[in-house]
Motif scaffolding. Sequence first.
Motif, PDB file in Angstrom:
ATOM      1  N   GLY A   1     -11.985  20.244 -14.197  1.00  0.00           N
ATOM      2  CA  GLY A   1     -10.891  21.117 -13.766  1.00  0.00           C
ATOM      3  C   GLY A   1     -10.228  20.659 -12.478  1.00  0.00           C
ATOM      4  O   GLY A   1      -9.458  21.411 -11.860  1.00  0.00           O
ATOM      5  N   ILE A   2     -10.500  19.431 -12.065  1.00  0.00           N
ATOM      6  CA  ILE A   2      -9.852  18.885 -10.866  1.00  0.00           C
ATOM      7  C   ILE A   2      -8.381  18.636 -11.199  1.00  0.00           C
ATOM      8  O   ILE A   2      -8.070  18.108 -12.278  1.00  0.00           O
ATOM      9  CB  ILE A   2     -10.566  17.580 -10.429  1.00  0.00           C
ATOM     10  N   LYS A   3      -7.490  19.015 -10.296  1.00  0.00           N
ATOM     11  CA  LYS A   3      -6.055  18.936 -10.625  1.00  0.00           C
ATOM     12  C   LYS A   3      -5.316  17.837  -9.866  1.00  0.00           C
ATOM     13  O   LYS A   3      -4.525  17.103 -10.435  1.00  0.00           O
ATOM     14  CB  LYS A   3      -5.370  20.293 -10.330  1.00  0.00           C
ATOM     15  N   LYS A   4      -5.535  17.778  -8.531  1.00  0.00           N
ATOM     16  CA  LYS A   4      -4.727  16.858  -7.700  1.00  0.00           C
ATOM     17  C   LYS A   4      -5.601  15.751  -7.127  1.00  0.00           C
ATOM     18  O   LYS A   4      -6.541  16.018  -6.385  1.00  0.00           O
ATOM     19  CB  LYS A   4      -4.143  17.652  -6.517  1.00  0.00           C
ATOM     20  N   VAL A   5      -5.282  14.515  -7.460  1.00  0.00           N
ATOM     21  CA  VAL A   5      -6.110  13.403  -6.995  1.00  0.00           C
ATOM     22  C   VAL A   5      -5.276  12.347  -6.277  1.00  0.00           C
ATOM     23  O   VAL A   5      -4.158  12.040  -6.681  1.00  0.00           O
ATOM     24  CB  VAL A   5      -6.879  12.780  -8.191  1.00  0.00           C
ATOM     25  N   VAL A   6      -5.845  11.786  -5.198  1.00  0.00           N
ATOM     26  CA  VAL A   6      -5.293  10.592  -4.561  1.00  0.00           C
ATOM     27  C   VAL A   6      -6.189   9.424  -4.963  1.00  0.00           C
ATOM     28  O   VAL A   6      -7.414   9.556  -4.986  1.00  0.00           O
ATOM     29  CB  VAL A   6      -5.271  10.733  -3.017  1.00  0.00           C
ATOM     30  N   THR A   7      -5.586   8.299  -5.303  1.00  0.00           N
ATOM     31  CA  THR A   7      -6.386   7.107  -5.614  1.00  0.00           C
ATOM     32  C   THR A   7      -6.252   6.106  -4.466  1.00  0.00           C
ATOM     33  O   THR A   7      -5.220   6.049  -3.792  1.00  0.00           O
ATOM     34  CB  THR A   7      -5.919   6.439  -6.925  1.00  0.00           C
ATOM     35  N   ILE A   8      -7.309   5.343  -4.255  1.00  0.00           N
ATOM     36  CA  ILE A   8      -7.276   4.308  -3.206  1.00  0.00           C
ATOM     37  C   ILE A   8      -8.095   3.103  -3.676  1.00  0.00           C
ATOM     38  O   ILE A   8      -9.208   3.263  -4.187  1.00  0.00           O
ATOM     39  CB  ILE A   8      -7.755   4.865  -1.836  1.00  0.00           C
TER      40      ILE A   8
ATOM     41  N   LEU B   1      -2.820   4.928  -3.177  1.00  0.00           N
ATOM     42  CA  LEU B   1      -2.900   4.132  -1.946  1.00  0.00           C
ATOM     43  C   LEU B   1      -3.608   2.810  -2.228  1.00  0.00           C
ATOM     44  O   LEU B   1      -4.509   2.744  -3.066  1.00  0.00           O
ATOM     45  CB  LEU B   1      -3.683   4.901  -0.882  1.00  0.00           C
ATOM     46  N   SER B   2      -3.215   1.772  -1.477  1.00  0.00           N
ATOM     47  CA  SER B   2      -3.905   0.493  -1.659  1.00  0.00           C
ATOM     48  C   SER B   2      -3.781  -0.373  -0.421  1.00  0.00           C
ATOM     49  O   SER B   2      -2.937  -0.126   0.447  1.00  0.00           O
ATOM     50  CB  SER B   2      -3.349  -0.249  -2.873  1.00  0.00           C
ATOM     51  N   LEU B   3      -4.631  -1.370  -0.347  1.00  0.00           N
ATOM     52  CA  LEU B   3      -4.554  -2.383   0.715  1.00  0.00           C
ATOM     53  C   LEU B   3      -4.923  -3.728   0.092  1.00  0.00           C
ATOM     54  O   LEU B   3      -5.573  -3.761  -0.953  1.00  0.00           O
ATOM     55  CB  LEU B   3      -5.442  -2.019   1.911  1.00  0.00           C
ATOM     56  N   PRO B   4      -4.495  -4.838   0.703  1.00  0.00           N
ATOM     57  CA  PRO B   4      -4.747  -6.137   0.081  1.00  0.00           C
ATOM     58  C   PRO B   4      -6.250  -6.457   0.032  1.00  0.00           C
ATOM     59  O   PRO B   4      -6.991  -6.087   0.947  1.00  0.00           O
ATOM     60  CB  PRO B   4      -4.036  -7.141   1.001  1.00  0.00           C
ATOM     61  N   PHE B   5      -6.677  -7.151  -1.037  1.00  0.00           N
ATOM     62  CA  PHE B   5      -8.060  -7.638  -1.150  1.00  0.00           C
ATOM     63  C   PHE B   5      -8.248  -8.803  -0.187  1.00  0.00           C
ATOM     64  O   PHE B   5      -7.390  -9.675  -0.120  1.00  0.00           O
ATOM     65  CB  PHE B   5      -8.328  -8.115  -2.576  1.00  0.00           C
ATOM     66  N   PRO B   6      -9.342  -8.914   0.562  1.00  0.00           N
ATOM     67  CA  PRO B   6     -10.495  -8.020   0.660  1.00  0.00           C
ATOM     68  C   PRO B   6     -10.488  -7.214   1.975  1.00  0.00           C
ATOM     69  O   PRO B   6     -11.531  -7.017   2.578  1.00  0.00           O
ATOM     70  CB  PRO B   6     -11.648  -9.027   0.661  1.00  0.00           C
ATOM     71  N   ASN B   7      -9.309  -6.765   2.397  1.00  0.00           N
ATOM     72  CA  ASN B   7      -9.193  -6.040   3.683  1.00  0.00           C
ATOM     73  C   ASN B   7     -10.046  -4.774   3.711  1.00  0.00           C
ATOM     74  O   ASN B   7     -10.230  -4.115   2.695  1.00  0.00           O
ATOM     75  CB  ASN B   7      -7.737  -5.639   3.942  1.00  0.00           C
ATOM     76  N   VAL B   8     -10.516  -4.430   4.903  1.00  0.00           N
ATOM     77  CA  VAL B   8     -11.340  -3.224   5.054  1.00  0.00           C
ATOM     78  C   VAL B   8     -10.843  -2.349   6.210  1.00  0.00           C
ATOM     79  O   VAL B   8     -11.598  -1.562   6.777  1.00  0.00           O
ATOM     80  CB  VAL B   8     -12.839  -3.582   5.258  1.00  0.00           C
ATOM     81  N   GLU B   9      -9.569  -2.473   6.530  1.00  0.00           N
ATOM     82  CA  GLU B   9      -8.983  -1.626   7.587  1.00  0.00           C
ATOM     83  C   GLU B   9      -8.496  -0.332   6.925  1.00  0.00           C
ATOM     84  O   GLU B   9      -7.332  -0.195   6.583  1.00  0.00           O
ATOM     85  CB  GLU B   9      -7.818  -2.356   8.283  1.00  0.00           C
ATOM     86  N   PHE B  10      -9.435   0.619   6.763  1.00  0.00           N
ATOM     87  CA  PHE B  10      -9.139   1.814   5.969  1.00  0.00           C
ATOM     88  C   PHE B  10      -8.538   2.970   6.779  1.00  0.00           C
ATOM     89  O   PHE B  10      -8.082   3.953   6.191  1.00  0.00           O
ATOM     90  CB  PHE B  10     -10.422   2.311   5.284  1.00  0.00           C
TER      91      PHE B  10
END
Length: 395
Positions: A167-174, A203-212
């Motif tokens: 029943g989850i409705k609103k999701v952000v993907t990263i 949302l996304s960032l370039p591989f393999p960056n880890v500046e979240f």
Amino acid sequence: MYPTLKPIVRWVGSALAVTALTSSVALAQNTGKLKVGFMLPYTGTFAALGIAIENGFRQHVTELGGKVAGREVEYFKVDDESEPSKATDNVNKLIKRDQVDVIIGTVHSGVAMAMAKAAKESGTLLIVPNAGADAVTGAMCAPNIFRSSFSNWQPGYAMGEVMAKKGIKKVVTITWKYAAGDESVKAFKESFEKGGGTVVKELSLPFPNVEFQGLLTEIAATKPDAVFTFFAGGGAVKFVKDYAAAGLKANIPLYGSGFLTDGIIDAEGPAAEGILTTLHYADSLNTKRDNAFRLTYAKTFRMQPDVYAVQGYDAAQMLSIGLNATKGDATKAVDISAALRKATIDSPRGPFTISASHNPVQDFYLRQASDKEKENKVVGMASAKLADPGRGCKM
Ligand code: PHB
């Protein structure tokens, strides 16, 4: 008097020579050492994954007495660094320089696509023991290309169904911006939106960056019901820790494909506690088959196995099934394919079959990370016998 005799004699002679030549080539192809080329990441954010795959593969070959289809195995290794720009040169070291019979690789989807292209062009047998790039068993499919792991579509699709049913409705993907991240999110969205949910931000960032940090601030401001993610290896450890440290864990539950916590639960510590993921393996299957596999792996390599070790082990099982059908000849792709299409692979993950496009048809478990027990525990079946659609595959 017999003007045609000479050409006939010449023709018979050359035909005999051709027959002799072909049979000696055939002999060379299925006798002598079997050259196995590992093209895996041995450095960078996926280094531990490459090592686990190699360990698993070697474990099964050892169980076979060091031989596959009667041929003693000789290993060749290339570190692909998870670097797509070097992938073609790297795979050609195995194909052209070392002239291997089979390539086992790799982890990174972008690198795997270059490998699939080279394998398709050269006809070299390729078994992909991790990288999920959908195209490898989709548009780029070929009789000599197989996967012992999963397609990026599979765990993402399984999780979309789970979260919609909750029943989850609103999701952000990263995720990381490359094939594996993009395709996991796309498959998640496909089933989640079919089930009535909405992806409100990707949302996304370039591989393999880890500046979240900046992206975590954006998640906090968006206030979704939950977050879906694909990260793996060293990057996943940093993400899970940063997510908890940013104070998001208690209010916005984090979900992902199982790579988010598999094999790295120790490194993640309490930040991983309770995270739900979907994957074709778990630590607590508690079957006779998996327990035996785990015990041998732990004794041999002095570490716990994970999904990557299983995929490496099963790549060796698939190679053995394929080559037993051709008496050790790795060039007979059509016969290898026919044997694998008929087979049920007796995997530590549970039995699986191979689809028409050469991807595993397998169960996807819903797992929950337990920091106390240092395990990804099975809490249910997310999707039984899930088959990748094999979009674009013509064989
Ligand atoms: C991929 O690039 O396909 C990939 C990498 C690491 C994983 C899973 C998939 O754990």
